[in-house]
Design a protein around this motif. Structure first.
Motif, PDB file in Angstrom:
ATOM      1  N   ILE A 266     -42.640 -13.360  -2.337  1.00 27.34           N
ATOM      2  CA  ILE A 266     -43.117 -13.497  -4.078  1.00 27.34           C
ATOM      3  C   ILE A 266     -43.037 -15.332  -3.766  1.00 27.34           C
ATOM      4  CG2 ILE A 266     -42.305 -13.787  -6.069  1.00 27.34           C
ATOM      5  CD1 ILE A 266     -40.789 -11.287  -5.898  1.00 27.34           C
ATOM      6  N   ARG A 267     -44.405 -15.461  -4.122  1.00 24.50           N
ATOM      7  CA  ARG A 267     -45.102 -17.009  -3.601  1.00 24.50           C
ATOM      8  C   ARG A 267     -44.281 -17.790  -5.970  1.00 24.50           C
ATOM      9  NH1 ARG A 267     -48.479 -18.435  -0.486  1.00 24.50           N
ATOM     10  NH2 ARG A 267     -49.472 -16.101   0.939  1.00 24.50           N
ATOM     11  N   ASP A 268     -44.460 -19.470  -5.440  1.00 21.76           N
ATOM     12  CA  ASP A 268     -43.943 -19.982  -6.895  1.00 21.76           C
ATOM     13  C   ASP A 268     -44.983 -20.385  -7.193  1.00 21.76           C
ATOM     14  OD1 ASP A 268     -45.255 -22.263  -4.988  1.00 21.76           O
ATOM     15  OD2 ASP A 268     -42.889 -22.897  -4.436  1.00 21.76           O
ATOM     16  N   PRO A 269     -44.641 -21.221  -8.372  1.00 26.04           N
ATOM     17  CA  PRO A 269     -45.998 -22.060  -9.448  1.00 26.04           C
ATOM     18  C   PRO A 269     -47.011 -22.741  -8.282  1.00 26.04           C
ATOM     19  CG  PRO A 269     -44.453 -22.143 -10.459  1.00 26.04           C
ATOM     20  CD  PRO A 269     -43.997 -21.237  -8.776  1.00 26.04           C
ATOM     21  N   GLN A 270     -47.113 -23.169  -6.986  1.00 24.25           N
ATOM     22  CA  GLN A 270     -47.344 -24.043  -5.923  1.00 24.25           C
ATOM     23  C   GLN A 270     -48.135 -22.670  -5.092  1.00 24.25           C
ATOM     24  OE1 GLN A 270     -44.425 -24.936  -7.166  1.00 24.25           O
ATOM     25  NE2 GLN A 270     -45.522 -25.882  -8.634  1.00 24.25           N
ATOM     26  N   GLY A 271     -47.717 -21.935  -5.264  1.00 23.26           N
ATOM     27  CA  GLY A 271     -48.592 -20.791  -4.127  1.00 23.26           C
ATOM     28  C   GLY A 271     -47.498 -20.364  -2.775  1.00 23.26           C
ATOM     29  N   ARG A 272     -46.293 -21.047  -2.867  1.00 23.78           N
ATOM     30  CA  ARG A 272     -45.689 -21.307  -1.410  1.00 23.78           C
ATOM     31  C   ARG A 272     -44.756 -19.932  -1.438  1.00 23.78           C
ATOM     32  NH1 ARG A 272     -45.355 -26.605  -2.640  1.00 23.78           N
ATOM     33  NH2 ARG A 272     -46.393 -28.368  -1.888  1.00 23.78           N
ATOM     34  N   THR A 273     -44.723 -19.442  -0.459  1.00 21.69           N
ATOM     35  CA  THR A 273     -43.794 -17.976  -0.461  1.00 21.69           C
ATOM     36  C   THR A 273     -41.726 -19.335  -0.079  1.00 21.69           C
ATOM     37  OG1 THR A 273     -43.914 -18.699   2.389  1.00 21.69           O
ATOM     38  CG2 THR A 273     -44.825 -16.984   0.867  1.00 21.69           C
ATOM     39  N   ALA A 274     -41.516 -18.411   0.356  1.00 20.62           N
ATOM     40  CA  ALA A 274     -39.867 -18.799   0.817  1.00 20.62           C
ATOM     41  C   ALA A 274     -39.829 -19.327   1.876  1.00 20.62           C
ATOM     42  CB  ALA A 274     -38.762 -18.164   0.500  1.00 20.62           C
ATOM     43  N   LEU A 275     -40.560 -18.764   2.520  1.00 19.59           N
ATOM     44  CA  LEU A 275     -40.551 -18.938   4.248  1.00 19.59           C
ATOM     45  C   LEU A 275     -41.268 -20.142   4.298  1.00 19.59           C
ATOM     46  CD1 LEU A 275     -40.289 -18.789   7.466  1.00 19.59           C
ATOM     47  CD2 LEU A 275     -42.314 -17.787   7.449  1.00 19.59           C
ATOM     48  N   GLN A 276     -42.273 -20.242   3.283  1.00 22.18           N
ATOM     49  CA  GLN A 276     -43.420 -22.023   3.108  1.00 22.18           C
ATOM     50  C   GLN A 276     -42.236 -23.048   2.468  1.00 22.18           C
ATOM     51  OE1 GLN A 276     -46.740 -20.832   1.642  1.00 22.18           O
ATOM     52  NE2 GLN A 276     -48.277 -19.914   2.664  1.00 22.18           N
ATOM     53  N   ASN A 277     -41.358 -22.814   1.886  1.00 21.34           N
ATOM     54  CA  ASN A 277     -41.178 -23.513   1.145  1.00 21.34           C
ATOM     55  C   ASN A 277     -39.332 -24.070   2.304  1.00 21.34           C
ATOM     56  OD1 ASN A 277     -41.716 -24.819  -1.490  1.00 21.34           O
ATOM     57  ND2 ASN A 277     -41.001 -22.476  -2.297  1.00 21.34           N
ATOM     58  N   ALA A 278     -39.084 -23.196   2.190  1.00 24.47           N
ATOM     59  CA  ALA A 278     -37.696 -22.887   4.157  1.00 24.47           C
ATOM     60  C   ALA A 278     -38.560 -24.536   4.753  1.00 24.47           C
ATOM     61  CB  ALA A 278     -37.161 -21.725   4.211  1.00 24.47           C
ATOM     62  N   GLU A 279     -39.830 -23.873   5.578  1.00 25.75           N
ATOM     63  CA  GLU A 279     -40.381 -24.827   6.460  1.00 25.75           C
ATOM     64  C   GLU A 279     -40.680 -26.027   6.545  1.00 25.75           C
ATOM     65  OE1 GLU A 279     -42.234 -21.220   9.302  1.00 25.75           O
ATOM     66  OE2 GLU A 279     -43.490 -22.003   8.148  1.00 25.75           O
ATOM     67  N   ARG A 280     -41.014 -26.210   4.964  1.00 21.03           N
ATOM     68  CA  ARG A 280     -41.278 -27.410   4.749  1.00 21.03           C
ATOM     69  C   ARG A 280     -40.093 -28.304   4.083  1.00 21.03           C
ATOM     70  NH1 ARG A 280     -41.994 -29.341  -0.989  1.00 21.03           N
ATOM     71  NH2 ARG A 280     -41.240 -26.787  -1.662  1.00 21.03           N
ATOM     72  N   LEU A 281     -39.121 -28.202   3.818  1.00 23.08           N
ATOM     73  CA  LEU A 281     -38.281 -28.580   3.953  1.00 23.08           C
ATOM     74  C   LEU A 281     -36.586 -28.630   5.192  1.00 23.08           C
ATOM     75  CD1 LEU A 281     -37.024 -26.966   0.330  1.00 23.08           C
ATOM     76  CD2 LEU A 281     -37.676 -29.404   0.424  1.00 23.08           C
ATOM     77  N   GLY A 282     -37.334 -28.250   5.904  1.00 20.16           N
ATOM     78  CA  GLY A 282     -36.398 -28.247   7.271  1.00 20.16           C
ATOM     79  C   GLY A 282     -35.557 -27.557   7.267  1.00 20.16           C
ATOM     80  N   PHE A 283     -35.586 -26.668   6.712  1.00 22.46           N
ATOM     81  CA  PHE A 283     -34.532 -25.659   6.745  1.00 22.46           C
ATOM     82  C   PHE A 283     -34.774 -24.755   7.870  1.00 22.46           C
ATOM     83  CE2 PHE A 283     -33.578 -26.081   1.537  1.00 22.46           C
ATOM     84  CZ  PHE A 283     -33.228 -27.835   1.988  1.00 22.46           C
ATOM     85  N   THR A 284     -34.673 -25.391   8.790  1.00 20.55           N
ATOM     86  CA  THR A 284     -34.951 -23.778  10.082  1.00 20.55           C
ATOM     87  C   THR A 284     -33.884 -23.087  10.113  1.00 20.55           C
ATOM     88  OG1 THR A 284     -33.724 -25.031  11.472  1.00 20.55           O
ATOM     89  CG2 THR A 284     -35.792 -25.937  11.690  1.00 20.55           C
ATOM     90  N   GLU A 285     -32.774 -22.687  10.630  1.00 19.81           N
ATOM     91  CA  GLU A 285     -31.603 -21.697  10.156  1.00 19.81           C
ATOM     92  C   GLU A 285     -32.417 -21.065   8.485  1.00 19.81           C
ATOM     93  OE1 GLU A 285     -31.049 -24.610   9.805  1.00 19.81           O
ATOM     94  OE2 GLU A 285     -29.434 -25.144  11.290  1.00 19.81           O
ATOM     95  N   ILE A 286     -32.656 -21.059   7.372  1.00 19.10           N
ATOM     96  CA  ILE A 286     -33.334 -20.824   6.701  1.00 19.10           C
ATOM     97  C   ILE A 286     -34.134 -19.401   6.935  1.00 19.10           C
ATOM     98  CG2 ILE A 286     -34.039 -20.023   4.075  1.00 19.10           C
ATOM     99  CD1 ILE A 286     -31.519 -21.605   3.422  1.00 19.10           C
ATOM    100  N   ALA A 287     -34.998 -20.399   7.348  1.00 17.47           N
ATOM    101  CA  ALA A 287     -36.662 -20.177   7.558  1.00 17.47           C
ATOM    102  C   ALA A 287     -36.689 -18.668   8.983  1.00 17.47           C
ATOM    103  CB  ALA A 287     -37.774 -21.215   8.592  1.00 17.47           C
ATOM    104  N   ALA A 288     -35.757 -19.323  10.022  1.00 17.14           N
ATOM    105  CA  ALA A 288     -35.387 -17.912  10.910  1.00 17.14           C
ATOM    106  C   ALA A 288     -34.842 -17.044  10.076  1.00 17.14           C
ATOM    107  CB  ALA A 288     -34.159 -18.722  12.011  1.00 17.14           C
ATOM    108  N   LEU A 289     -33.911 -16.952   9.515  1.00 19.95           N
ATOM    109  CA  LEU A 289     -33.273 -15.728   9.233  1.00 19.95           C
ATOM    110  C   LEU A 289     -34.913 -15.029   7.990  1.00 19.95           C
ATOM    111  CD1 LEU A 289     -30.211 -16.976   6.740  1.00 19.95           C
ATOM    112  CD2 LEU A 289     -30.448 -14.803   8.656  1.00 19.95           C
TER     113      LEU A 289
END
Length: 238
Positions: A212-235
């Protein structure tokens, strides 16, 4: 019969025990058992007014549906609900229990759209939260931001609260007025640390949709990667 207007001014700010005694007097009857100074019967149960003024059966204790709550006048209901929300915001489960037994509505909202259930969920007041759920809280209720209790609980990383809300059936993919799900807020509005990682894991386990995308069109994975949350991205990838 007591003058209700004078009663309201007396009750404002009074403890729940005073409210319970006053409501019993207004209803035209007396509690069915001798009361202590703490507003309980000799057996230790809350003195709860009913439509006839007598204490209702044990089936009307917290956990009962709205149809079994003591019948109160409109003014008494408003005051009881106000005190219930105040007790919930003070994280006072003892008072919350008494006020629910006295007829307080766990779904009633104050001027900023907080209910006892919504506030307890957002702040991680788990004992209060469990009382409101047992008393028939609407788990799909939304706050002033259009979000369920699960969304701010996830944002704050209240792991145990998230477990309680998921088990209660709060929708995991609800989107609030900001365009964010619980998972998006868990990522976007915190630090990506262990509590946020566990929160995301619980949401995924409960079937939350990370696409599910945010108003900027980003998925949760894209936001996790963008913010450097590698553990969450891996989950999310896993």
């Amino acid at each position: 019969m007591p003058d209700f207007k004078r009663g309201r001014s007396f009750l404002r700010g009074a403890p729940a025990a005073c409210l319970i005694l006053f409501l019993a007097a207004c209803s035209g009857g007396q509690p069915s058992a001798p009361e202590t100074a703490a507003g309980t019967t000799a057996a230790g149960a809350p003195a709860v007014p009913s439509a006839s003024g007598a204490a209702p059966p044990s089936s009307a204790a917290p956990g009962a549906s709205s149809s079994t709550r003591p019948a109160l006048s409109k003014e008494a209901q408003m005051e009881t609900d106000r005190l219930l929300i105040r007790a919930a915001k003070a994280n006072d489960p003892v008072q919350v229990r008494k006020l629910i037994a006295a007829g307080g509505d766990v779904n009633a909202k104050d001027g900023i759209q907080d209910s006892a259930f919504l506030y307890a969920g957002a702040e991680g007041f788990n004992e209060v939260l469990k009382l409101t759920i047992a008393a028939g809280a609407d788990v799909k209720a939304t706050n002033r931001y259009g979000g369920t209790a699960l969304i701010p609980a996830s944002e704050h990383g209240h792991v145990e609260t998230v477990k309680i809300l998921i088990a209660a059936g709060v929708p995991v993919d609800h989107v609030n007025n900001l365009g964010w799900t619980a998972m998006q807020e868990a990522i976007l509005l915190n630090d990506g640390g262990p509590r946020q990682q566990e929160t995301v894991r619980l949401l995924l386990e409960a079937g939350a949709n990370p696409d599910i995308r945010d108003p900027q069109g980003r998925t949760a994975l894209q936001n996790a990667e963008r913010l450097g949350f590698t553990e969450i991205a891996a989950l999310i990838r896993g």
